[in-house]
Structures are given as C-alpha cells and as structure tokens.
Design a protein around this motif. Structure first.
Motif, short mmCIF file in Angstrom:
data_model
loop_
_atom_site.label_atom_id
_atom_site.label_comp_id
_atom_site.label_asym_id
_atom_site.label_seq_id
_atom_site.Cartn_x
_atom_site.Cartn_y
_atom_site.Cartn_z
N TYR A 1 35.34 39.15 30.09
CA TYR A 1 34.31 39.32 31.12
C TYR A 1 33.13 40.12 30.58
O TYR A 1 33.28 41.29 30.22
N ALA A 2 31.99 39.47 30.54
CA ALA A 2 30.78 40.15 30.08
C ALA A 2 30.36 41.21 31.09
O ALA A 2 30.49 41.00 32.30
N PRO A 3 29.86 42.35 30.62
CA PRO A 3 29.47 43.42 31.54
C PRO A 3 28.38 42.97 32.52
O PRO A 3 28.35 43.40 33.67
N GLU A 4 27.49 42.08 32.05
CA GLU A 4 26.42 41.58 32.93
C GLU A 4 27.01 40.88 34.16
O GLU A 4 26.54 41.06 35.28
N LEU A 5 28.07 40.10 33.93
CA LEU A 5 28.72 39.37 35.01
C LEU A 5 29.48 40.32 35.93
O LEU A 5 29.37 40.24 37.17
N VAL A 6 30.22 41.23 35.34
CA VAL A 6 31.03 42.16 36.13
C VAL A 6 30.16 43.04 37.02
O VAL A 6 30.44 43.22 38.21
N LEU A 7 29.08 43.56 36.44
CA LEU A 7 28.23 44.47 37.21
C LEU A 7 27.41 43.72 38.27
O LEU A 7 27.09 44.28 39.32
N LYS A 8 27.10 42.47 38.01
CA LYS A 8 26.34 41.68 38.98
C LYS A 8 27.16 41.42 40.24
O LYS A 8 26.65 41.46 41.37
N TYR A 9 28.45 41.17 40.04
CA TYR A 9 29.32 40.84 41.18
C TYR A 9 30.31 41.97 41.48
O TYR A 9 31.43 41.73 41.91
N ARG A 10 29.89 43.18 41.24
CA ARG A 10 30.77 44.34 41.44
C ARG A 10 31.27 44.45 42.88
O ARG A 10 32.45 44.77 43.11
N ASP A 11 30.37 44.20 43.85
CA ASP A 11 30.77 44.34 45.25
C ASP A 11 31.72 43.22 45.66
O ASP A 11 32.72 43.46 46.36
N GLU A 12 31.42 42.00 45.23
CA GLU A 12 32.29 40.87 45.57
C GLU A 12 33.67 41.04 44.97
O GLU A 12 34.69 40.70 45.60
N ALA A 13 33.73 41.59 43.75
CA ALA A 13 35.02 41.78 43.08
C ALA A 13 35.73 43.04 43.56
O ALA A 13 36.92 43.22 43.29
N GLY A 14 35.01 43.90 44.27
CA GLY A 14 35.62 45.12 44.80
C GLY A 14 35.81 46.23 43.78
O GLY A 14 36.81 46.96 43.83
N LEU A 15 34.86 46.38 42.85
CA LEU A 15 34.96 47.43 41.84
C LEU A 15 34.70 48.80 42.47
O LEU A 15 33.85 48.93 43.37
N SER A 16 35.41 49.78 41.99
CA SER A 16 35.17 51.15 42.45
C SER A 16 33.99 51.73 41.68
O SER A 16 33.60 51.21 40.63
N SER A 17 33.45 52.82 42.20
CA SER A 17 32.32 53.47 41.51
C SER A 17 32.75 53.97 40.14
O SER A 17 31.97 53.97 39.18
N ASP A 18 34.02 54.37 40.03
CA ASP A 18 34.54 54.85 38.74
C ASP A 18 34.58 53.70 37.73
O ASP A 18 34.21 53.88 36.56
N GLN A 19 35.02 52.52 38.16
CA GLN A 19 35.04 51.36 37.27
C GLN A 19 33.63 51.00 36.80
O GLN A 19 33.41 50.70 35.63
N VAL A 20 32.69 51.02 37.73
CA VAL A 20 31.30 50.67 37.40
C VAL A 20 30.75 51.61 36.34
O VAL A 20 30.14 51.17 35.36
N GLU A 21 30.98 52.90 36.52
CA GLU A 21 30.46 53.87 35.57
C GLU A 21 31.12 53.73 34.19
O GLU A 21 30.46 53.86 33.16
N LYS A 22 32.41 53.43 34.18
CA LYS A 22 33.10 53.26 32.90
C LYS A 22 32.59 52.02 32.16
O LYS A 22 32.44 52.05 30.93
N ILE A 23 32.32 50.96 32.90
CA ILE A 23 31.80 49.74 32.26
C ILE A 23 30.39 49.97 31.74
O ILE A 23 30.05 49.53 30.63
N LYS A 24 29.57 50.68 32.49
CA LYS A 24 28.22 51.01 32.02
C LYS A 24 28.29 51.85 30.74
O LYS A 24 27.52 51.63 29.80
N THR A 25 29.21 52.78 30.72
CA THR A 25 29.37 53.64 29.55
C THR A 25 29.81 52.83 28.33
O THR A 25 29.31 53.04 27.22
N LEU A 26 30.74 51.91 28.53
CA LEU A 26 31.20 51.05 27.44
C LEU A 26 30.04 50.23 26.87
O LEU A 26 29.86 50.14 25.65
N TYR A 27 29.28 49.65 27.75
CA TYR A 27 28.15 48.81 27.33
C TYR A 27 27.11 49.63 26.57
O TYR A 27 26.68 49.24 25.48
N ASN A 28 26.70 50.73 27.16
CA ASN A 28 25.68 51.56 26.52
C ASN A 28 26.15 52.14 25.19
O ASN A 28 25.36 52.35 24.28
N GLY A 29 27.46 52.40 25.10
CA GLY A 29 28.00 52.95 23.86
C GLY A 29 27.95 51.96 22.71
O GLY A 29 27.86 52.35 21.54
N VAL A 30 28.00 50.67 23.02
CA VAL A 30 27.98 49.63 21.99
C VAL A 30 26.55 49.20 21.64
O VAL A 30 26.27 48.78 20.52
#
Length: 223
Positions: free
Chosen positions: A29-58
């Motif tokens: 799952y590409a971060p662009e896709l996950v973050l775009k549909y975060r609400d539909e998929a029911g991601l928590s704020s903690d998950q969102v921040e961790k994914i952003k951190t992973l992306y920015n770190g790379v």
C-alpha cells in the motif's frame, strides 16, 4: 542519441526480469493511497502520523539515490555512444547503475512493508477497493519495478510538446545549453554530472528547467 538510449534500455532489460504487473503495488500500500483514504479505511491519528513519518524518513534518501542513478545513467550512455566502446568501463558503469537501482527498490520495499504492517486486515480490505487508482507521477512508491531513470532521460526541453531535459555543458567559464547531450563529448573529458529537478531546476533556469536539468561539467583543457 535516441539510438544510444535504446541500447542502454536493452542492456538493462537483458539482466532484469520485470513482470507485466507490479506484484508489489498489488500486494502492498502506497502512502499516497493510504493517507488519501484514511477516513474511509478508519485509520487512527497514531497510524496516520506513523505513516507520514515513514514516508518523510525515506524521501531524502530516495531522492539522493535517484539523482545519483540519473547521473550514472547519463555516464553509461556517454560510454556506449563513442565509436569504439570500452567494454570494461561500460560494464563497470552498468553495475553502478544496477547497484543504485537495487538500493532504491530496497528502500521503497522496506517502507511499503512497514506501512502494510501498520494496517489491520479490515483496513487493508477497504484500501484494496482503490488499488487500481493511478498514483501521481511524483510519488516515490508508484511501482517497485518502474524505470524512472528513463523518464528523466527523455523529459522535455523548452520547446512545447518536447520530452527532453535541458542539458547544460560547462567547461571553465563557458556554459552552453542544449536539447541533447552533444555526441562529440569524450567521456574521459567529463569531470562531474549533476541532475537538478523541480524547484532546484526552475529557480535557476526558469521554464527551461521545468523538465529537469542535467549539468555536465567538463575538465579544463590543458594548454
């Protein structure tokens, strides 16, 4: 020049086995896709921040490796463009290109796996419904087997509708621009190659740098 570029692609294709469909993009799952549909998929704020951190770190490391790969591909094309090709030098340069490409793919794969492991099976199922959506060209995780170096090689020049980068040839105080790499440049005369993209290119070269700039610095001629 197009002929030499095609030869480079043949060399790479000969030692790569690339499936017609990118299985990594289908299973991860590409971060662009996950973050775009975060609400539909029911991601928590903690998950969102961790994914952003992973992306920015790379991102920084990816861009650095990508620019190095672009420059290495330019050098490879130069080596095979001369009438009498130095086989040993060309093979060595090809190995550098492949090593950089492997590092880039490992970085992307590691990030995509980490993102998938943050998602629950239910969230993954909801995101699967959007797997066929196109991901922006600027994304660094569109595909693990894409050939992005080729995109840079054939990007547009300043003329409308073109797909070439702007070449800047520098020797001492002389600086010339060109739509293609001059065929008469001896690879032994090249001191360094730098690739500019995005704002770093347009801030210096304006609209002429919109599709990337490849700066080839030549060694100073000895008297």
């Amino acid at each position: 020049m197009k002929k030499h570029m095609f030869i480079v692609l043949i060399l790479l294709a000969a030692i790569q086995s690339v499936p017609a469909q990118d299985i990594f993009q289908q299973k991860l799952y590409a971060p662009e896709l996950v973050l775009k549909y975060r609400d539909e998929a029911g991601l928590s704020s903690d998950q969102v921040e961790k994914i952003k951190t992973l992306y920015n770190g790379v991102l920084t490391g990816y861009n650095n490796k990508k620019w190095d790969l672009d420059a290495a591909m330019v050098k490879l094309e130069q080596l095979i463009a001369v009438p009498n090709v130095d086989t040993k030098a060309a093979n060595a340069q090809l190995e550098k290109c492949l090593a950089l490409e492997t590092e880039i793919k490992k970085m992307r794969l590691s990030m995509l796996i980490s993102i998938k492991n943050l998602l629950t099976p239910s969230q993954q199922s909801k995101l699967d419904a959007h797997k066929d959506e196109p991901i922006p060209e600027s994304a660094i995780t569109t595909s693990l087997n894409d050939n992005q170096r080729v995109v840079v090689r054939v990007r547009p020049g300043p003329e409308a509708g073109s797909t070439k980068p702007l070449y800047v040839i520098v020797r001492g105080d002389t600086r010339k621009t060109a739509d293609d790499m001059p065929a008469d440049i001896n690879p032994d005369d090249i001191e360094s190659i730098e690739v500019l993209k995005g704002e770093s290119a347009t801030s210096v070269y304006g609209k002429w740098g919109e599709n990337g700039v490849i700066i080839v610095k030549l060694k100073k001629k000895t008297p």
